[in-house]
Structures are given as structure tokens and as C-alpha cells.
Design a protein around this motif. Structure first.
Motif, PDB file in Angstrom:
ATOM      1  N   VAL A  48     120.000   1.373  -0.839  1.00 19.80           N
ATOM      2  CA  VAL A  48     120.937   1.367   0.285  1.00 19.80           C
ATOM      3  C   VAL A  48     120.195   1.687   1.582  1.00 19.80           C
ATOM      4  CG1 VAL A  48     122.934   2.561   1.281  1.00 19.80           C
ATOM      5  CG2 VAL A  48     122.957   1.884  -1.122  1.00 19.80           C
ATOM      6  N   SER A  49     119.177   2.518   1.493  1.00 22.53           N
ATOM      7  CA  SER A  49     118.407   2.892   2.676  1.00 22.53           C
ATOM      8  C   SER A  49     117.703   1.705   3.325  1.00 22.53           C
ATOM      9  CB  SER A  49     117.379   3.969   2.323  1.00 22.53           C
ATOM     10  OG  SER A  49     118.041   5.124   1.846  1.00 22.53           O
ATOM     11  N   GLU A  50     117.537   0.626   2.601  1.00 20.40           N
ATOM     12  CA  GLU A  50     116.872  -0.561   3.137  1.00 20.40           C
ATOM     13  C   GLU A  50     117.846  -1.587   3.714  1.00 20.40           C
ATOM     14  OE1 GLU A  50     114.134  -2.236   0.303  1.00 20.40           O
ATOM     15  OE2 GLU A  50     113.124  -0.318   0.008  1.00 20.40           O
ATOM     16  N   LEU A  51     119.141  -1.294   3.663  1.00 20.57           N
ATOM     17  CA  LEU A  51     120.115  -2.236   4.215  1.00 20.57           C
ATOM     18  C   LEU A  51     119.923  -2.390   5.720  1.00 20.57           C
ATOM     19  CD1 LEU A  51     123.322  -1.089   2.328  1.00 20.57           C
ATOM     20  CD2 LEU A  51     122.119  -3.264   2.034  1.00 20.57           C
ATOM     21  N   VAL A  52     120.159  -3.621   6.183  1.00 18.26           N
ATOM     22  CA  VAL A  52     120.108  -3.945   7.605  1.00 18.26           C
ATOM     23  C   VAL A  52     121.444  -4.566   7.994  1.00 18.26           C
ATOM     24  CG1 VAL A  52     117.589  -4.215   7.648  1.00 18.26           C
ATOM     25  CG2 VAL A  52     119.031  -6.185   7.111  1.00 18.26           C
ATOM     26  N   PRO A  53     121.759  -4.620   9.282  1.00 20.24           N
ATOM     27  CA  PRO A  53     123.056  -5.170   9.688  1.00 20.24           C
ATOM     28  C   PRO A  53     123.356  -6.550   9.099  1.00 20.24           C
ATOM     29  CG  PRO A  53     122.047  -4.071  11.545  1.00 20.24           C
ATOM     30  CD  PRO A  53     121.019  -4.082  10.432  1.00 20.24           C
ATOM     31  N   GLU A  54     122.358  -7.361   8.891  1.00 22.82           N
ATOM     32  CA  GLU A  54     122.573  -8.700   8.338  1.00 22.82           C
ATOM     33  C   GLU A  54     123.062  -8.667   6.889  1.00 22.82           C
ATOM     34  OE1 GLU A  54     119.680  -7.748   9.935  1.00 22.82           O
ATOM     35  OE2 GLU A  54     120.220  -8.724  11.828  1.00 22.82           O
ATOM     36  N   ASP A  55     122.959  -7.515   6.220  1.00 24.84           N
ATOM     37  CA  ASP A  55     123.416  -7.376   4.833  1.00 24.84           C
ATOM     38  C   ASP A  55     124.899  -7.009   4.734  1.00 24.84           C
ATOM     39  OD1 ASP A  55     120.835  -7.885   3.788  1.00 24.84           O
ATOM     40  OD2 ASP A  55     120.269  -5.779   4.106  1.00 24.84           O
ATOM     41  N   ARG A  56     125.550  -6.854   5.868  1.00 27.91           N
ATOM     42  CA  ARG A  56     126.952  -6.431   5.911  1.00 27.91           C
ATOM     43  C   ARG A  56     127.837  -7.317   5.036  1.00 27.91           C
ATOM     44  NH1 ARG A  56     127.369  -6.543  11.261  1.00 27.91           N
ATOM     45  NH2 ARG A  56     126.683  -4.408  11.424  1.00 27.91           N
ATOM     46  N   GLY A  79     143.596   2.506 -11.751  1.00 25.42           N
ATOM     47  CA  GLY A  79     142.464   3.133 -11.072  1.00 25.42           C
ATOM     48  C   GLY A  79     141.142   2.840 -11.730  1.00 25.42           C
ATOM     49  N   TYR A  80     140.135   2.852 -10.906  1.00 28.32           N
ATOM     50  CA  TYR A  80     138.766   2.593 -11.355  1.00 28.32           C
ATOM     51  C   TYR A  80     137.818   3.237 -10.358  1.00 28.32           C
ATOM     52  CZ  TYR A  80     139.223  -1.238  -7.957  1.00 28.32           C
ATOM     53  OH  TYR A  80     139.465  -1.977  -6.832  1.00 28.32           O
ATOM     54  N   ARG A  81     136.565   3.292 -10.712  1.00 28.01           N
ATOM     55  CA  ARG A  81     135.545   3.897  -9.855  1.00 28.01           C
ATOM     56  C   ARG A  81     134.480   2.860  -9.543  1.00 28.01           C
ATOM     57  NH1 ARG A  81     133.742   9.506 -11.867  1.00 28.01           N
ATOM     58  NH2 ARG A  81     135.642  10.018 -10.765  1.00 28.01           N
ATOM     59  N   VAL A  82     134.009   2.878  -8.300  1.00 33.04           N
ATOM     60  CA  VAL A  82     132.841   2.087  -7.920  1.00 33.04           C
ATOM     61  C   VAL A  82     131.790   3.068  -7.409  1.00 33.04           C
ATOM     62  CG1 VAL A  82     133.976  -0.110  -7.469  1.00 33.04           C
ATOM     63  CG2 VAL A  82     133.855   1.569  -5.658  1.00 33.04           C
ATOM     64  N   VAL A  83     130.565   2.900  -7.891  1.00 25.55           N
ATOM     65  CA  VAL A  83     129.481   3.838  -7.590  1.00 25.55           C
ATOM     66  C   VAL A  83     128.216   3.044  -7.290  1.00 25.55           C
ATOM     67  CG1 VAL A  83     128.032   5.699  -8.527  1.00 25.55           C
ATOM     68  CG2 VAL A  83     130.431   5.530  -9.207  1.00 25.55           C
ATOM     69  N   MET A  84     127.495   3.500  -6.267  1.00 28.22           N
ATOM     70  CA  MET A  84     126.171   2.946  -5.997  1.00 28.22           C
ATOM     71  C   MET A  84     125.216   4.125  -5.824  1.00 28.22           C
ATOM     72  SD  MET A  84     124.897   0.189  -3.134  1.00 28.22           S
ATOM     73  CE  MET A  84     126.028  -1.066  -3.710  1.00 28.22           C
ATOM     74  N   ASN A  85     124.312   4.284  -6.766  1.00 28.56           N
ATOM     75  CA  ASN A  85     123.326   5.353  -6.712  1.00 28.56           C
ATOM     76  C   ASN A  85     122.163   4.906  -5.825  1.00 28.56           C
ATOM     77  OD1 ASN A  85     124.782   6.865  -8.678  1.00 28.56           O
ATOM     78  ND2 ASN A  85     123.891   5.585 -10.268  1.00 28.56           N
ATOM     79  N   THR A  86     121.630   5.845  -5.048  1.00 27.10           N
ATOM     80  CA  THR A  86     120.535   5.521  -4.143  1.00 27.10           C
ATOM     81  C   THR A  86     119.410   6.526  -4.303  1.00 27.10           C
ATOM     82  OG1 THR A  86     122.094   4.586  -2.561  1.00 27.10           O
ATOM     83  CG2 THR A  86     119.904   5.100  -1.736  1.00 27.10           C
ATOM     84  N   GLY A  87     118.299   6.086  -4.854  1.00 33.46           N
ATOM     85  CA  GLY A  87     117.117   6.931  -5.001  1.00 33.46           C
ATOM     86  C   GLY A  87     117.080   7.704  -6.300  1.00 33.46           C
ATOM     87  N   ASP A  88     115.919   8.284  -6.540  1.00 32.94           N
ATOM     88  CA  ASP A  88     115.660   9.010  -7.785  1.00 32.94           C
ATOM     89  C   ASP A  88     116.639  10.155  -8.028  1.00 32.94           C
ATOM     90  OD1 ASP A  88     113.389   7.467  -8.541  1.00 32.94           O
ATOM     91  OD2 ASP A  88     112.110   8.672  -7.228  1.00 32.94           O
ATOM     92  N   ASN A  89     116.872  10.986  -7.033  1.00 33.54           N
ATOM     93  CA  ASN A  89     117.742  12.151  -7.219  1.00 33.54           C
ATOM     94  C   ASN A  89     119.182  11.769  -7.497  1.00 33.54           C
ATOM     95  OD1 ASN A  89     115.693  13.994  -7.003  1.00 33.54           O
ATOM     96  ND2 ASN A  89     116.169  14.614  -4.919  1.00 33.54           N
ATOM     97  N   ALA A  90     119.580  10.569  -7.120  1.00 34.45           N
ATOM     98  CA  ALA A  90     120.952  10.109  -7.377  1.00 34.45           C
ATOM     99  C   ALA A  90     121.061   9.391  -8.716  1.00 34.45           C
ATOM    100  CB  ALA A  90     121.416   9.192  -6.255  1.00 34.45           C
ATOM    101  N   GLN A  92     119.259   6.511  -9.544  1.00 33.13           N
ATOM    102  CA  GLN A  92     118.969   5.073  -9.496  1.00 33.13           C
ATOM    103  C   GLN A  92     117.751   4.803 -10.367  1.00 33.13           C
ATOM    104  OE1 GLN A  92     118.222   3.412  -5.577  1.00 33.13           O
ATOM    105  NE2 GLN A  92     118.275   1.326  -6.364  1.00 33.13           N
ATOM    106  N   THR A  93     117.910   3.940 -11.355  1.00 37.12           N
ATOM    107  CA  THR A  93     116.816   3.624 -12.271  1.00 37.12           C
ATOM    108  C   THR A  93     116.284   2.210 -12.086  1.00 37.12           C
ATOM    109  OG1 THR A  93     118.373   3.013 -14.012  1.00 37.12           O
ATOM    110  CG2 THR A  93     117.562   5.291 -14.015  1.00 37.12           C
ATOM    111  N   VAL A  94     117.103   1.323 -11.538  1.00 41.79           N
ATOM    112  CA  VAL A  94     116.653  -0.029 -11.211  1.00 41.79           C
ATOM    113  C   VAL A  94     116.748  -0.152  -9.695  1.00 41.79           C
ATOM    114  CG1 VAL A  94     117.044  -2.504 -11.488  1.00 41.79           C
ATOM    115  CG2 VAL A  94     117.452  -0.960 -13.415  1.00 41.79           C
ATOM    116  N   PHE A  95     115.624  -0.426  -9.066  1.00 41.96           N
ATOM    117  CA  PHE A  95     115.575  -0.457  -7.614  1.00 41.96           C
ATOM    118  C   PHE A  95     115.875  -1.848  -7.068  1.00 41.96           C
ATOM    119  CE2 PHE A  95     114.109   3.637  -8.615  1.00 41.96           C
ATOM    120  CZ  PHE A  95     114.501   4.419  -7.538  1.00 41.96           C
ATOM    121  N   HIS A  96     117.137  -2.208  -7.281  1.00 40.87           N
ATOM    122  CA  HIS A  96     117.804  -3.404  -6.738  1.00 40.87           C
ATOM    123  C   HIS A  96     119.234  -2.913  -6.613  1.00 40.87           C
ATOM    124  CE1 HIS A  96     118.347  -8.022  -6.877  1.00 40.87           C
ATOM    125  NE2 HIS A  96     119.541  -7.516  -6.564  1.00 40.87           N
ATOM    126  N   ILE A  97     119.762  -2.803  -5.389  1.00 35.59           N
ATOM    127  CA  ILE A  97     121.080  -2.182  -5.252  1.00 35.59           C
ATOM    128  C   ILE A  97     122.081  -2.827  -6.204  1.00 35.59           C
ATOM    129  CG2 ILE A  97     120.709  -1.365  -2.885  1.00 35.59           C
ATOM    130  CD1 ILE A  97     122.596  -3.620  -1.952  1.00 35.59           C
TER     131      ILE A  97
END
Length: 112
Positions: A48-56, A79-90, A92-97
């Protein structure tokens, strides 16, 4: 090439539940709920840290796809949950959002 890019390109099999110009959704191989779908952009973006405005638009499409699949699976009303983990501490194991769509059982907070 990352794991999810290989899935996107058909080099690694996956149970695909949705595909369009901007994203791909497939069943998680280690589901944490009766519905556990991963939704990835076709464009490789590591975090997520690599997102740019063009990725909106593509990020919006990930959430629209999650809502569509939730309706198709019959979990939109309960109800349901949507989650996006960002980085090791969160966790994230596959580094593709990727967006996790989880549902079909009660969710608790905090998640862990």
C-alpha cells in the motif's frame, strides 16, 4: 516474478472466482473463513505504501469486486470483512497488494 503475478499469468493454478481488466479474485489456499477470497490488482504493486494517485481506480475496483463477490456468496447482508495487510509487522507474506474478503462466520475484534 512474485507468486500472485504467476497466478495472474496462469503459471500457477488457482480457483479463480472473478477476472476483469483491472483485477483477479481467487480462493485462498488456506481459508480462515467459509468465504476467503483474495482480490489482487493485475498491476504489480508490492505494498500500500507504494500506491500512487494513478492507482486510485484499480484500488476502488478491488473493493467493488469484494462487494460483488460478497453479494454472490450471500454474505453481503450478514456482514463480511475486507483486510489488506501492509508490510512484515502487519503479516503481509506476499508482496503484491491483495484484499482478503472473509465471511460466512462471525468475526471478532480485535482481529489479532
Amino acid at each position: 516474478m512474485c507468486l500472485f503475478c504467476k497466478i495472474r499469468d496462469g503459471q500457477i493454478p488457482a480457483k479463480v472466482v472473478h477476472r476483469d481488466e483491472q483485477c483477479l479474485a481467487f480462493e485462498d489456499i488456506n481459508p480462515q473463513a467459509p468465504t476467503h477470497v483474495l482480490i489482487i490488482p493485475n498491476k504489480h504493486i508490492a505494498t500500500v505504501s507504494e500506491l500512487v494517485p494513478e492507482d486510485r481506480e484499480v484500488v476502488g475496483q478491488l473493493f467493488l469486486t469484494a462487494a460483488k463477490i460478497a453479494r454472490e456468496r450471500g454474505i453481503a447482508d450478514t456482514g463480511y470483512r475486507v483486510v489488506m495487510n501492509t508490510g512484515d509487522n502487519a503479516g503481509q507474506t506476499v508482496f503484491h497488494i491483495h484484499l482478503h474478503l472473509l465471511g460466512g462466520r462471525p468475526m471478532h475484534w480485535p482481529p489479532g
